[in-house]
Design a protein around this motif. Sequence first.
Motif, PDB file in Angstrom:
ATOM      1  N   ILE A 321       0.846  -1.194   0.000  1.00 46.86           N
ATOM      2  CA  ILE A 321       0.000   0.000   0.000  1.00 46.86           C
ATOM      3  C   ILE A 321       0.886   1.250   0.000  1.00 46.86           C
ATOM      4  N   PHE A 322       1.898   1.198   0.873  1.00 46.31           N
ATOM      5  CA  PHE A 322       2.814   2.337   0.998  1.00 46.31           C
ATOM      6  C   PHE A 322       3.458   2.629  -0.361  1.00 46.31           C
ATOM      7  N   LEU A 325       0.892   4.034  -2.968  1.00 46.90           N
ATOM      8  CA  LEU A 325       0.481   5.425  -2.763  1.00 46.90           C
ATOM      9  C   LEU A 325       1.632   6.390  -3.020  1.00 46.90           C
ATOM     10  N   ILE A 326       2.842   5.984  -2.620  1.00 49.29           N
ATOM     11  CA  ILE A 326       3.994   6.843  -2.875  1.00 49.29           C
ATOM     12  C   ILE A 326       4.231   6.970  -4.381  1.00 49.29           C
ATOM     13  N   PHE A 328       2.023   6.654  -6.664  1.00 50.32           N
ATOM     14  CA  PHE A 328       0.967   7.485  -7.247  1.00 50.32           C
ATOM     15  C   PHE A 328       1.194   8.960  -6.949  1.00 50.32           C
ATOM     16  N   GLY A 329       1.624   9.251  -5.717  1.00 55.89           N
ATOM     17  CA  GLY A 329       1.942  10.635  -5.365  1.00 55.89           C
ATOM     18  C   GLY A 329       3.044  11.167  -6.276  1.00 55.89           C
ATOM     19  N   TYR A 330       4.036  10.316  -6.504  1.00 56.40           N
ATOM     20  CA  TYR A 330       5.157  10.672  -7.369  1.00 56.40           C
ATOM     21  C   TYR A 330       4.666  10.955  -8.781  1.00 56.40           C
ATOM     22  N   ILE A 332       1.669  11.926  -9.732  1.00 59.08           N
ATOM     23  CA  ILE A 332       0.902  13.171  -9.781  1.00 59.08           C
ATOM     24  C   ILE A 332       1.838  14.380  -9.720  1.00 59.08           C
ATOM     25  N   VAL A 333       2.807  14.278  -8.858  1.00 54.47           N
ATOM     26  CA  VAL A 333       3.744  15.391  -8.717  1.00 54.47           C
ATOM     27  C   VAL A 333       4.547  15.597  -9.998  1.00 54.47           C
ATOM     28  N   VAL A 362      -7.706   9.101  -6.587  1.00 56.81           N
ATOM     29  CA  VAL A 362      -6.922   8.352  -5.600  1.00 56.81           C
ATOM     30  C   VAL A 362      -7.399   8.686  -4.197  1.00 56.81           C
TER      31      VAL A 362
ATOM     32  N   TRP B  21       1.191  15.782  -1.628  1.00 52.77           N
ATOM     33  CA  TRP B  21       1.865  14.918  -0.641  1.00 52.77           C
ATOM     34  C   TRP B  21       1.124  14.906   0.689  1.00 52.77           C
ATOM     35  N   ILE B  24      -1.643  12.398   0.300  1.00 56.62           N
ATOM     36  CA  ILE B  24      -1.097  11.035   0.267  1.00 56.62           C
ATOM     37  C   ILE B  24      -0.684  10.610   1.679  1.00 56.62           C
ATOM     38  N   LEU B  28      -1.795   7.511   4.035  1.00 61.01           N
ATOM     39  CA  LEU B  28      -0.841   6.533   4.558  1.00 61.01           C
ATOM     40  C   LEU B  28      -0.960   6.396   6.079  1.00 61.01           C
TER      41      LEU B  28
END
Lengths: 409, 587
Positions: A321-322, A325-326, A328-330, A332-333, A362, B21, B24, B28
Amino acid sequence: MIQAQSFELKDLPIKIIWAVVFLSTIGLIVLKSISQHHIGGVFQNPFSKQLLFLGPSVIGAITILFIPRYTIHKYAYALYAISIIFVILPFFGNPHAGTYRWLNIGLPFAIQPSEFAKIFTAIALARYLSDHNLEMKNFSSIIIPIILVLIPTSIVMNQPDLGTAIVILAPILPMLYWSGARPFYLFLLLAPLFSMLMAFHNMAFTVWAIVLGGTIFVARPKTIISFGLFFGNIFIGLLSPFLWNSLTNYQQNRILTFINPEKDPLGAAYQIIQSKTAIGSGGLFGKGWGDGTQTHLKFLPVQESDFILSVIGEELGFITIFVVLIVFGYFIVQVMKQSYLSKDRFSSLALIGFATIFLSHVFVNTAMTVGLIPVKGLPFPFISAGGSFLIACYLMFGLILKLSVNYSD
Amino acid sequence: MLKAENIVSFRQYLIAIGITWFLIIVLLVRFFQIQIIGHDRYRKKANTNRIRKITTTAPRGLILDRNGQILVDNLPTYVLTAIPGELSQKGEKFGLISKTIGLDSTIVSRNYKKYYRGRFISTRLAKDLTFHQISKLEENKLNLEGIYYQQFPERYFPSVVRASHILGYVKEVDKSIRATIKDKSEYELGDMIGWNGLEKKYESYLKGKRGVYFYEVDALGREVGYVEDLPPKKPEPGRNIITTLDINIQKTLENLMEGSRGVILVGIPETGEILGAVSAPDFKPDLFTGLMLEQDWQSILKHPDKPLINRFNQGLYPPGSIVKMITAITLLKNQEFDPEVEQICEGSYQFGDRVFGCWSTQGHGGMNLTSAMLNSCDVYFYKSTHYFDLDILSNSFRKFGFGQPSQIDISGESSGLVPTVSFMNKRYGRYGWSKGALLNISIGQGELLVTPIQVFNYVNLLATRGIAQTPHFVRVDQLPENIHPNFESNIWDRIVSDMRAVIVDEHGTGKSAQPNTPGFKVFGKTGTAENSHGESHAWFLGWAEYYDKKYSIVVLVENGGSGGTIAAPIAHQVFSNIINYNDMAAR
């Protein structure tokens, strides 16, 4: 101005591609687990269905790379209008599971036009905001973009599909911000929503009225406008209890269940409870691929789309999961970075619009999965199984790649 | 067209990625909270989520007569259930069910509401379905998703006797019954619980233990296999109980009382075993199994003769002359009393300002104790006992078990009433009653009230000279201790010979109880108890000696009239039947 299209692979933002490849792979792995004991045709099996739709999706994304950027700009409004028509079409057919989301055109699967409407709404917005080199310091200049976005939003809301409506609506805020709108105006956009929510609680409404008044005072618009804004909001707030009563039970239930999910453990909140149980029982490393009891004993509802993250949580654990999500965040950024670096305003606005669409997908999907917000029925991009949705995601992916490539045309 | 330049500032870009972030990280943190911190809690929840406990009903123990004949058996029937979570289009399915098996659909939906406990817990829709009905439903299985059936052992009465008040009945545990049960784990909704008679008294023997199966189920409640760590436990059938009843005797008694109101009890005096007991009118024991129709229930409830009342241990009756042995014993205990001294009976006796009549209005003439007993002369007893203190007499009654429960193994027993001085003072005030009450009580009238089972114990004690055991229907290791009245043997001798005289003397009121069989000796006493409900109650009590066996008997015919002409002939018939039966067995 019009030059032959030329693009080279090295120009493509490779980080974005890798992120999508990673997410799609995770999606296939999880869908394979879910599909282990599936019987029935190809379209009943989430894994094979996903594989089947990945083909046209990727082809669609690549095709977009060959479409000139100005063509996209040129047909933005037309596409927007067509997508609105398609969103309305299901209302003339028979409801599908009680909603008008799906358009049946005789294929073995139905099409969900709203998935495409969100793309074209963002593009139309980007065109309007970039064409009209407006002085965004003016509040009145943001009215037309708002109308532009509210049309599909209100139609989709009536399907009813609250989740997709939120996703369609979401890009307006960052896009206006990108265009230079004062944050105060964005606050005023959101103010009526707060006024409505707070109206159900006397104390909260009092506090909100003070905050609203304070903000208006600090921003110093004209006195008459200040009064108008303030009392307009109060009026909306006072009206909202009546609006509440006009909602359908289905809508009311979803909101109420959110406030107290344990109230009805076998109704709407059943899904949230099962989802949390699946995720929580997975722990740090998960129960192992294919070993999720909540998933395979079908305790987990709509596991292949809306609650796919719960399957990941149960079988592959917090670790995965971590990472998801990371990544996906990456992703988007990275899209936001392309938006920032973009030379022209249209591309920049479209990119921030797509970034927002993905982010809202998301966030709404995940927050629903873990019980932070009511069940919305939104899938998780690139991972969830889905026909229209997968294609729409890849179309946006193609558009992102296309608009990211900086060249002059 | 695309000439508008990008005007996004670095600050705006930073705010955008900051928000991204932030969102996100919020997600988390939430995952961390559920998956790492809440892991244990959710793991437990996941386990209970997928394991379903299914219980199977254990068949109740059988109830047998003393010779091993089955009185109460189990019949396999089927129960139709639904898993609410799997049920769509409830109304249509219920309609189809009721059409297929011919059952009112309102019953189905009413049951559904009544037994509903949760979305994934099987809910009873109908019971007592036959194999035929189930196979018809099976034909429609495809249209009945979420509908299941289970075998359910139902009480069944294969015997020729009803014995309804003895056997009692079972009742389905509903929400209100379950609320009264101490150990809730023992009973589930829809289980059977002994509600009356032996079914209730010996519930712990008969009940058995439920079987438990742990199935792994999917969210639709479909069983996908056993849980390995939790092996299934088969149901343990309840233990059989062997009663002291004899089907032949019971059948005779039931036939004899057909159409009347009253009681017959037949037993073995020494052991207290009851061979047959009838409380008439009775009812079919299977009335309480299966789908009792509302009209049947109403007709039972509204029946003027109250068939549901167990007359032999709940009915309160004036005993009349059958208690005169107690009065006689009380007299005989007094050293100065001479049983041979005659008292003149002129049909009535003036005591204080009241006149007490004898049942024979023209009078019996000169009477001693024996002739007073065999003629059942009241005046003799008035004249002999008027000097008594009431408590002396009531003490004697208590010595034979009156005024207290007999401890018969069927609950709901009445204690009866033996008036004492303090009782009379309390009821009528200190000066509100006269000693005349004593005279009434000495002949078994007045405030005195007894139950037939107390009378049965009393006759057993007389027949065994005080050593009889507590009356019972089921031989258990530890019978409750009976009372044992202790008198000098000459007193017992006198009473026994007087009771023999009641049967054999030509004037004896009980002579019609004697069957014409050599060697069959009957001892007894009749009673004709006046009461406020009309005609007198006809009583007969006594015992018979036949070879080495003794049989005791109590007959009561409500409002039947004279004990000698109504009750004694019934005893005769019972005895004749015992003789025939014994003879057949001997051959």
